[in-house]
Design a protein around this motif. Structure first.
Motif, PDB file in Angstrom:
ATOM      1  N   ARG A 156       0.865  -1.185   0.000  1.00  0.00           N
ATOM      2  CA  ARG A 156       0.000   0.000   0.000  1.00  0.00           C
ATOM      3  C   ARG A 156       0.902   1.236   0.000  1.00  0.00           C
ATOM      4  O   ARG A 156       2.043   1.174   0.456  1.00  0.00           O
ATOM      5  CB  ARG A 156      -0.839   0.024   1.285  1.00  0.00           C
ATOM      6  CG  ARG A 156      -1.711  -1.170   1.478  1.00  0.00           C
ATOM      7  CD  ARG A 156      -2.310  -1.183   2.864  1.00  0.00           C
ATOM      8  NE  ARG A 156      -1.288  -1.608   3.825  1.00  0.00           N
ATOM      9  CZ  ARG A 156      -1.461  -1.636   5.138  1.00  0.00           C
ATOM     10  NH1 ARG A 156      -2.591  -1.223   5.663  1.00  0.00           N
ATOM     11  NH2 ARG A 156      -0.513  -2.050   5.933  1.00  0.00           N
ATOM     12  N   PRO A 157       0.401   2.381  -0.453  1.00  0.00           N
ATOM     13  CA  PRO A 157       1.192   3.610  -0.337  1.00  0.00           C
ATOM     14  C   PRO A 157       1.472   3.917   1.140  1.00  0.00           C
ATOM     15  O   PRO A 157       0.642   3.659   2.007  1.00  0.00           O
ATOM     16  CB  PRO A 157       0.286   4.680  -0.952  1.00  0.00           C
ATOM     17  CG  PRO A 157      -0.652   3.928  -1.834  1.00  0.00           C
ATOM     18  CD  PRO A 157      -0.862   2.597  -1.167  1.00  0.00           C
ATOM     19  N   VAL A 158       2.640   4.457   1.393  1.00  0.00           N
ATOM     20  CA  VAL A 158       3.041   4.800   2.756  1.00  0.00           C
ATOM     21  C   VAL A 158       2.465   6.177   3.097  1.00  0.00           C
ATOM     22  O   VAL A 158       2.824   7.176   2.476  1.00  0.00           O
ATOM     23  CB  VAL A 158       4.579   4.819   2.900  1.00  0.00           C
ATOM     24  CG1 VAL A 158       4.964   5.041   4.347  1.00  0.00           C
ATOM     25  CG2 VAL A 158       5.182   3.540   2.356  1.00  0.00           C
ATOM     26  N   MET A 159       1.567   6.219   4.057  1.00  0.00           N
ATOM     27  CA  MET A 159       0.908   7.469   4.433  1.00  0.00           C
ATOM     28  C   MET A 159       1.925   8.480   4.979  1.00  0.00           C
ATOM     29  O   MET A 159       2.872   8.092   5.669  1.00  0.00           O
ATOM     30  CB  MET A 159      -0.141   7.216   5.519  1.00  0.00           C
ATOM     31  CG  MET A 159      -1.241   6.274   5.112  1.00  0.00           C
ATOM     32  SD  MET A 159      -2.386   5.943   6.490  1.00  0.00           S
ATOM     33  CE  MET A 159      -1.291   5.250   7.712  1.00  0.00           C
ATOM     34  N   PRO A 160       1.724   9.778   4.709  1.00  0.00           N
ATOM     35  CA  PRO A 160       2.647  10.779   5.240  1.00  0.00           C
ATOM     36  C   PRO A 160       2.799  10.730   6.768  1.00  0.00           C
ATOM     37  O   PRO A 160       3.902  10.914   7.282  1.00  0.00           O
ATOM     38  CB  PRO A 160       2.029  12.109   4.778  1.00  0.00           C
ATOM     39  CG  PRO A 160       1.299  11.747   3.527  1.00  0.00           C
ATOM     40  CD  PRO A 160       0.746  10.368   3.786  1.00  0.00           C
ATOM     41  N   LYS A 161       1.701  10.468   7.506  1.00  0.00           N
ATOM     42  CA  LYS A 161       1.813  10.401   8.976  1.00  0.00           C
ATOM     43  C   LYS A 161       2.740   9.275   9.425  1.00  0.00           C
ATOM     44  O   LYS A 161       3.270   9.319  10.518  1.00  0.00           O
ATOM     45  CB  LYS A 161       0.444  10.200   9.624  1.00  0.00           C
ATOM     46  CG  LYS A 161      -0.222  11.476  10.064  1.00  0.00           C
ATOM     47  CD  LYS A 161      -1.384  11.199  10.986  1.00  0.00           C
ATOM     48  CE  LYS A 161      -2.574  10.737  10.201  1.00  0.00           C
ATOM     49  NZ  LYS A 161      -3.829  10.761  10.941  1.00  0.00           N
ATOM     50  N   LEU A 162       2.911   8.298   8.579  1.00  0.00           N
ATOM     51  CA  LEU A 162       3.798   7.183   8.887  1.00  0.00           C
ATOM     52  C   LEU A 162       5.259   7.578   8.659  1.00  0.00           C
ATOM     53  O   LEU A 162       6.158   7.006   9.258  1.00  0.00           O
ATOM     54  CB  LEU A 162       3.427   5.997   7.989  1.00  0.00           C
ATOM     55  CG  LEU A 162       3.928   4.625   8.346  1.00  0.00           C
ATOM     56  CD1 LEU A 162       3.429   4.189   9.706  1.00  0.00           C
ATOM     57  CD2 LEU A 162       3.464   3.629   7.292  1.00  0.00           C
ATOM     58  N   ARG A 163       5.487   8.561   7.781  1.00  0.00           N
ATOM     59  CA  ARG A 163       6.843   8.948   7.376  1.00  0.00           C
ATOM     60  C   ARG A 163       7.337  10.239   8.020  1.00  0.00           C
ATOM     61  O   ARG A 163       8.523  10.392   8.251  1.00  0.00           O
ATOM     62  CB  ARG A 163       6.897   9.152   5.856  1.00  0.00           C
ATOM     63  CG  ARG A 163       6.591   7.943   5.054  1.00  0.00           C
ATOM     64  CD  ARG A 163       6.695   8.218   3.554  1.00  0.00           C
ATOM     65  NE  ARG A 163       5.485   8.826   3.011  1.00  0.00           N
ATOM     66  CZ  ARG A 163       5.439   9.972   2.352  1.00  0.00           C
ATOM     67  NH1 ARG A 163       6.518  10.671   2.135  1.00  0.00           N
ATOM     68  NH2 ARG A 163       4.292  10.431   1.902  1.00  0.00           N
TER      69      ARG A 163
END
Length: 189
Positions: free
Chosen positions: A48-55
């Motif tokens: 899945r795309p990596v969410m900005p809050k995760l990065r």
């Protein structure tokens, strides 16, 4: 004090290093398009795309403040564990995940990092467990990815003969002897 005891963190520098080719691992591909990052392992479909809050640390802190969280126990994103890749590349990849997580947390007193382990190989996981504890990690997060029996429990799984597979026994012996935090998280790949 309020502590979120199960969270994931994939610091942006991990994806930056992969996207520009500074970090390369056999069986690992980083797909980057329009500010979106995805990973693919061993030629399989991308994550899945990596969410900005995760990065992004700033977005994480803002969310933690809005939720009134004092601390967060973080581990690599389960989609990034890479249990599918062969052992030597899996060890190198897991070290890279752990190093980028450690660097992403080292100056952030609100984040408590848990490392990942190369669960595709029990002896490698046991050896890395000792390594990450020496670095200062407080424990590990392992996944329940289908097809990786070692990642399903802290009780050794049995094979079809009712015996513990010899390739993962060192991991379970190490875990039982070290009394560290183990967080088991479901995976989707």
């Amino acid at each position: 004090m309020i502590i979120d005891s199960h969270a994931h963190f994939a610091p942006q520098p991990l994806f930056d290093a992969l996207a520009v080719g500074q970090a390369k691992f056999g069986g690992v591909e980083c797909l980057h398009q329009d500010g979106t990052f995805r990973l693919a392992f061993a030629g399989r479909a991308p994550t899945r795309p990596v969410m900005p809050k995760l990065r992004e640390f700033e977005q994480r802190l803002e969310w933690m403040d809005n939720q009134h969280l004092d601390y967060q126990v973080v581990a690599p994103w389960t989609d990034s564990f890479g249990y599918e890749i062969e052992t030597a590349n899996g060890i190198a990849w897991t070290r890279f995940l752990n190093e980028t997580l450690w660097r992403g947390c080292e100056n952030q007193d609100r984040l408590i990092p848990l490392a990942s382990l190369p669960m595709q190989n029990g002896p490698a996981a046991a050896n890395m467990l000792e390594e990450i504890l020496e670095l200062g990690f407080k424990g590990v997060m392992i996944g329940t990815q289908p097809g990786v029996t070692a990642a399903c429990s802290t009780t050794p799984p049995l094979n079809s003969s009712g015996l513990v597979p010899t390739n993962i026994m060192p991991y379970f012996i190490s875990i039982r002897c070290m009394s560290q935090a183990i967080n088991v998280s479901s995976t989707t790949t």
